[in-house]
Enzyme design. Sequence first.
Site, PDB file in Angstrom:
ATOM      1  N   VAL A 146      -5.119   8.343  11.198  1.00  9.85           N
ATOM      2  CA  VAL A 146      -4.444   9.175  12.485  1.00  9.85           C
ATOM      3  C   VAL A 146      -3.168   8.733  12.798  1.00  9.85           C
ATOM      4  CG1 VAL A 146      -5.643   7.875  14.123  1.00  9.85           C
ATOM      5  CG2 VAL A 146      -5.277  10.450  14.526  1.00  9.85           C
ATOM      6  N   LEU A 156     -11.171   1.221   6.435  1.00 11.57           N
ATOM      7  CA  LEU A 156     -11.832   1.776   5.159  1.00 11.57           C
ATOM      8  C   LEU A 156     -12.265   0.726   4.225  1.00 11.57           C
ATOM      9  CD1 LEU A 156     -11.325   4.852   5.686  1.00 11.57           C
ATOM     10  CD2 LEU A 156     -10.216   4.887   3.798  1.00 11.57           C
ATOM     11  N   LYS A 209      -6.637   6.858  -6.743  1.00  8.89           N
ATOM     12  CA  LYS A 209      -6.783   8.363  -6.232  1.00  8.89           C
ATOM     13  C   LYS A 209      -7.644   9.257  -7.093  1.00  8.89           C
ATOM     14  CE  LYS A 209      -4.642   8.643  -1.937  1.00  8.89           C
ATOM     15  NZ  LYS A 209      -5.276   9.393  -0.825  1.00  8.89           N
ATOM     16  N   TYR A 225      -1.843   3.329  -7.786  1.00 10.81           N
ATOM     17  CA  TYR A 225      -2.229   4.280  -6.670  1.00 10.81           C
ATOM     18  C   TYR A 225      -2.764   5.478  -7.348  1.00 10.81           C
ATOM     19  CZ  TYR A 225      -1.026   7.923  -3.354  1.00 10.81           C
ATOM     20  OH  TYR A 225      -1.222   9.194  -2.332  1.00 10.81           O
ATOM     21  N   GLU A 232       0.158  13.032  -7.711  1.00  9.89           N
ATOM     22  CA  GLU A 232       0.418  11.773  -8.599  1.00  9.89           C
ATOM     23  C   GLU A 232      -0.712  11.827  -9.798  1.00  9.89           C
ATOM     24  OE1 GLU A 232       2.716   9.213  -8.620  1.00  9.89           O
ATOM     25  OE2 GLU A 232       3.853  10.591  -7.231  1.00  9.89           O
ATOM     26  N   THR A 277      -3.732  14.171  -4.559  1.00 11.99           N
ATOM     27  CA  THR A 277      -2.251  13.859  -4.791  1.00 11.99           C
ATOM     28  C   THR A 277      -1.880  14.442  -6.139  1.00 11.99           C
ATOM     29  OG1 THR A 277      -0.462  12.417  -5.117  1.00 11.99           O
ATOM     30  CG2 THR A 277      -2.524  11.560  -5.380  1.00 11.99           C
ATOM     31  N   GLY A 323      -0.987   8.103  10.646  1.00 14.79           N
ATOM     32  CA  GLY A 323       0.038   8.169   9.564  1.00 14.79           C
ATOM     33  C   GLY A 323       0.830   9.639   9.972  1.00 14.79           C
ATOM     34  N   GLN A 324       1.808  10.003   8.868  1.00 15.17           N
ATOM     35  CA  GLN A 324       2.430  11.210   9.354  1.00 15.17           C
ATOM     36  C   GLN A 324       1.747  12.479   9.243  1.00 15.17           C
ATOM     37  OE1 GLN A 324       5.832  12.943   6.446  1.00 15.17           O
ATOM     38  NE2 GLN A 324       4.031  13.373   5.522  1.00 15.17           N
ATOM     39  N   HIS A 365       5.076  15.869   0.642  1.00 16.95           N
ATOM     40  CA  HIS A 365       5.489  16.690   1.693  1.00 16.95           C
ATOM     41  C   HIS A 365       5.966  15.570   2.775  1.00 16.95           C
ATOM     42  CE1 HIS A 365       1.104  15.671   1.812  1.00 16.95           C
ATOM     43  NE2 HIS A 365       1.255  15.378   2.959  1.00 16.95           N
TER      44      HIS A 365
HETATM   45  P1  NAP Z   1       1.023   7.629   5.695  1.00 15.88           P
HETATM   46  O1  NAP Z   1       1.858   8.007   6.718  1.00 15.88           O
HETATM   47  O2  NAP Z   1       1.274   6.113   5.143  1.00 15.88           O
HETATM   48  O3  NAP Z   1      -0.276   7.266   6.535  1.00 15.88           O
HETATM   49  C1  NAP Z   1      -1.307   6.570   5.817  1.00 15.88           C
HETATM   50  C2  NAP Z   1      -2.474   6.124   7.052  1.00 15.88           C
HETATM   51  O4  NAP Z   1      -3.509   5.508   6.485  1.00 15.88           O
HETATM   52  C3  NAP Z   1      -1.969   5.211   8.161  1.00 15.88           C
HETATM   53  O5  NAP Z   1      -2.670   5.838   9.318  1.00 15.88           O
HETATM   54  C4  NAP Z   1      -2.436   4.030   7.704  1.00 15.88           C
HETATM   55  O6  NAP Z   1      -2.876   3.198   8.851  1.00 15.88           O
HETATM   56  C5  NAP Z   1      -3.809   4.351   7.349  1.00 15.88           C
HETATM   57  N1  NAP Z   1      -4.642   3.155   6.528  1.00 15.88           N
HETATM   58  C6  NAP Z   1      -4.241   2.426   5.695  1.00 15.88           C
HETATM   59  N2  NAP Z   1      -4.995   1.549   5.143  1.00 15.88           N
HETATM   60  C7  NAP Z   1      -6.236   1.599   5.970  1.00 15.88           C
HETATM   61  C8  NAP Z   1      -7.221   1.081   5.997  1.00 15.88           C
HETATM   62  N3  NAP Z   1      -7.591   0.157   5.322  1.00 15.88           N
HETATM   63  N4  NAP Z   1      -8.227   1.479   7.050  1.00 15.88           N
HETATM   64  C9  NAP Z   1      -8.194   2.555   7.933  1.00 15.88           C
HETATM   65  N5  NAP Z   1      -6.865   3.354   7.794  1.00 15.88           N
HETATM   66  C10 NAP Z   1      -5.870   2.784   6.876  1.00 15.88           C
HETATM   67  O7  NAP Z   1       0.542   8.688   4.698  1.00 15.88           O
HETATM   68  P2  NAP Z   1       0.712  10.081   4.784  1.00 15.88           P
HETATM   69  O8  NAP Z   1       1.946  10.598   3.987  1.00 15.88           O
HETATM   70  O9  NAP Z   1       0.318  10.678   6.123  1.00 15.88           O
HETATM   71  O10 NAP Z   1      -0.661  10.596   3.602  1.00 15.88           O
HETATM   72  C11 NAP Z   1      -1.909  10.971   4.254  1.00 15.88           C
HETATM   73  C12 NAP Z   1      -2.541  10.862   2.902  1.00 15.88           C
HETATM   74  O11 NAP Z   1      -2.329  11.814   2.035  1.00 15.88           O
HETATM   75  C13 NAP Z   1      -2.674   9.538   2.193  1.00 15.88           C
HETATM   76  O12 NAP Z   1      -4.043   9.480   1.754  1.00 15.88           O
HETATM   77  C14 NAP Z   1      -1.698   9.799   1.147  1.00 15.88           C
HETATM   78  O13 NAP Z   1      -2.099   8.994   0.107  1.00 15.88           O
HETATM   79  C15 NAP Z   1      -2.037  11.276   0.739  1.00 15.88           C
HETATM   80  N6  NAP Z   1      -0.878  12.083   0.137  1.00 15.88           N
HETATM   81  C16 NAP Z   1       0.398  11.979   0.920  1.00 15.88           C
HETATM   82  C17 NAP Z   1       1.229  12.856   0.183  1.00 15.88           C
HETATM   83  C18 NAP Z   1       2.582  13.040   0.936  1.00 15.88           C
HETATM   84  O14 NAP Z   1       3.557  13.326   0.318  1.00 15.88           O
HETATM   85  N7  NAP Z   1       2.940  12.737   2.110  1.00 15.88           N
HETATM   86  C19 NAP Z   1       1.176  13.650  -0.917  1.00 15.88           C
HETATM   87  C20 NAP Z   1      -0.326  13.456  -1.379  1.00 15.88           C
HETATM   88  C21 NAP Z   1      -1.127  12.992  -0.915  1.00 15.88           C
HETATM   89  P3  NAP Z   1      -1.682   2.264   9.642  1.00 15.88           P
HETATM   90  O15 NAP Z   1      -0.834   3.068  10.603  1.00 15.88           O
HETATM   91  O16 NAP Z   1      -2.451   1.215  10.472  1.00 15.88           O
HETATM   92  O17 NAP Z   1      -0.882   1.615   8.480  1.00 15.88           O
HETATM   93  O1  G4F Z   2       9.373   9.258  -2.046  1.00 20.00           O
HETATM   94  P1  G4F Z   2       8.678   8.562  -3.164  1.00 20.00           P
HETATM   95  O2  G4F Z   2       8.221   6.923  -2.973  1.00 20.00           O
HETATM   96  O3  G4F Z   2       7.291   9.224  -3.444  1.00 20.00           O
HETATM   97  P2  G4F Z   2       6.080   9.470  -4.501  1.00 20.00           P
HETATM   98  O4  G4F Z   2       6.218   8.236  -5.315  1.00 20.00           O
HETATM   99  O5  G4F Z   2       6.280  10.624  -5.211  1.00 20.00           O
HETATM  100  O6  G4F Z   2       4.803   9.120  -3.730  1.00 20.00           O
HETATM  101  C1  G4F Z   2       4.697  10.207  -2.414  1.00 20.00           C
HETATM  102  O7  G4F Z   2       4.179  11.279  -2.979  1.00 20.00           O
HETATM  103  C2  G4F Z   2       2.915  11.386  -3.586  1.00 20.00           C
HETATM  104  C3  G4F Z   2       2.437  12.956  -4.030  1.00 20.00           C
HETATM  105  O8  G4F Z   2       3.249  13.143  -5.080  1.00 20.00           O
HETATM  106  C4  G4F Z   2       1.621  10.776  -2.615  1.00 20.00           C
HETATM  107  F1  G4F Z   2       0.482  10.768  -3.163  1.00 20.00           F
HETATM  108  C5  G4F Z   2       1.898   9.386  -2.313  1.00 20.00           C
HETATM  109  O9  G4F Z   2       1.194   9.014  -1.204  1.00 20.00           O
HETATM  110  C6  G4F Z   2       3.512   9.396  -1.617  1.00 20.00           C
HETATM  111  O10 G4F Z   2       3.426  10.060  -0.356  1.00 20.00           O
HETATM  112  O11 G4F Z   2       9.279   8.578  -4.583  1.00 20.00           O
HETATM  113  C7  G4F Z   2       9.614   9.872  -5.118  1.00 20.00           C
HETATM  114  C8  G4F Z   2      10.535   9.647  -6.379  1.00 20.00           C
HETATM  115  C9  G4F Z   2       9.979   8.457  -7.219  1.00 20.00           C
HETATM  116  O12 G4F Z   2      10.125   9.139  -8.666  1.00 20.00           O
HETATM  117  C10 G4F Z   2      10.743   7.408  -7.003  1.00 20.00           C
HETATM  118  O13 G4F Z   2      10.722   6.788  -8.372  1.00 20.00           O
HETATM  119  O14 G4F Z   2      11.795   9.065  -5.786  1.00 20.00           O
HETATM  120  C11 G4F Z   2      12.254   7.953  -6.828  1.00 20.00           C
HETATM  121  N1  G4F Z   2      13.048   7.167  -6.141  1.00 20.00           N
HETATM  122  C12 G4F Z   2      14.526   6.914  -6.409  1.00 20.00           C
HETATM  123  N2  G4F Z   2      14.998   6.035  -5.748  1.00 20.00           N
HETATM  124  C13 G4F Z   2      12.857   6.262  -5.069  1.00 20.00           C
HETATM  125  C14 G4F Z   2      13.907   5.582  -4.812  1.00 20.00           C
HETATM  126  N3  G4F Z   2      11.583   6.408  -4.374  1.00 20.00           N
HETATM  127  C15 G4F Z   2      11.699   5.494  -3.162  1.00 20.00           C
HETATM  128  N4  G4F Z   2      10.692   5.070  -2.435  1.00 20.00           N
HETATM  129  N5  G4F Z   2      12.804   4.601  -3.002  1.00 20.00           N
HETATM  130  C16 G4F Z   2      13.953   4.649  -3.810  1.00 20.00           C
HETATM  131  O15 G4F Z   2      14.809   4.084  -3.208  1.00 20.00           O
END
Ligand code: NAP
Ligand code: G4F
Length: 368
Positions: free
Chosen positions: A10, A60, A156, A152, A130, A128, A12-13, A182
Amino acid sequence: MAKVALITGVTGQDGSYLSEFLLEKGYDVHGIIRRSSVDFRERIAHLEGKPHFHLHYADLGDSMSIVKVVDKVKPNEIYNLAAQSHVQVSFDSPEFTADVDATGVLRVLEAVRACHLEKTCRVYQASTSELYGKVEEVPQNENTPFHPYSPYAVAKLYGFWIVKEYREAYNMFCCSGILFNHESERRGETFVTRKITLAAARISQGLQDCLYLGNMDSLRDWGYAKDYVECMWLILQNDRPEDFVIATGVQHSVREFTQLAFKHAGIELKFEGKGIDEKGIVVKGPEKLIGKTVVAVSEDFYRPTDVVNLWGDPTKAKARLGWNPAKTSFEQLVKLMVEHDIAKVAAEGAAAKVRTNLAEYLEKGIVK
Ligand code: NAP
Ligand code: G4F
């Protein structure tokens, strides 16, 4: 009676936007937070104290803590968003990532069964794009083969399959949203988009010299987190449990994101060189930045294996759930993130200035 939702992750983003969305729909919202020496609740601070918003400690990695919360809350819907969500971090902490992102999903499903809620509680799993990893076709839809390409993604993938297994073995209403990237003004600061928008804001205000990035050729399908949480909810309102791709259907490179973000911060960039030698040089903008290199590549941000071609096909979500993937365009997303970060950086700068002035006045004895 109000529906009851339990959200893991909750803080998280996505957790913060989903909480707002469900509260507006009239839900009783319960969130799981984990204990730490400092509570980081910035994204949900505005919700604390609201009558229908409740927080519980659990982790978790700890089955009993999850069972206790599920038993107490008896949710109608669980949104399992908690994860170690950073791909790069998963190379450094693969075991922790597997425990939370793979076994953690199993723990949530088992908690539902242990509390005998499998007939009444629907479960959404944050899966995801990914999973497509070293992609085998573009664009990717629900039938595209998976090829996970990081610890990761491998974790997943287990989450995805265990959800499918429990759906079939125990007839549970549990489904995965295969979400493409997103972003938002609440995105973690080490994900590439937020790292760029914050750097563009700081560089434009003279507070940072250069932004170092890894692979700028990487392609992503970036959407707005606020739009995506609606689709998570729609997946659980569907008449049957199914998995859905959630994406915009539009693809851009990290370089394009960078160029546009800097443009919104008043800086026009020209890119020169290739690979590790690539540089973003200012061609238009503040006088003192003209000709300066403000974007460069550092090997530190290269990954052992990188996913470079994500592009989602949201046709099924559009047709079956009536979800609109085009609510916020790429251009609008970049603009709103940059505008937010320009204001944030300016406010932090102003606060720092006040602190410096105050320290100076105190030193000179002007303020006692
Ligand atoms: P986020 O901002 O990194 O939030 C992750 C959340 O998980 C935080 O609230 C974190 O708590 C909590 N958490 C981590 N480890 C935990 C544990 N052991 N027990 C309980 N809570 C724990 O991620 P998000 O971007 O909101 O993404 C939400 C979900 O969607 C994630 O599962 C991510 O892998 C998945 N996802 C995200 C994207 C994206 O682009 N954003 C895309 C595909 C899938 P703390 O605040 O305490 O760290
Ligand atoms: O923003 P990123 O770290 O996101 P990534 O790896 O796509 O993962 C995010 O999206 C996933 C959904 O596809 C989620 F499942 C996951 O939880 C997370 O939210 O990197 C995006 C791309 C990568 O290819 C990385 O190599 O950007 C490239 N990149 C280039 N320079 C970088 C950087 N990434 C990061 N974090 N930092 C850099 O400086």
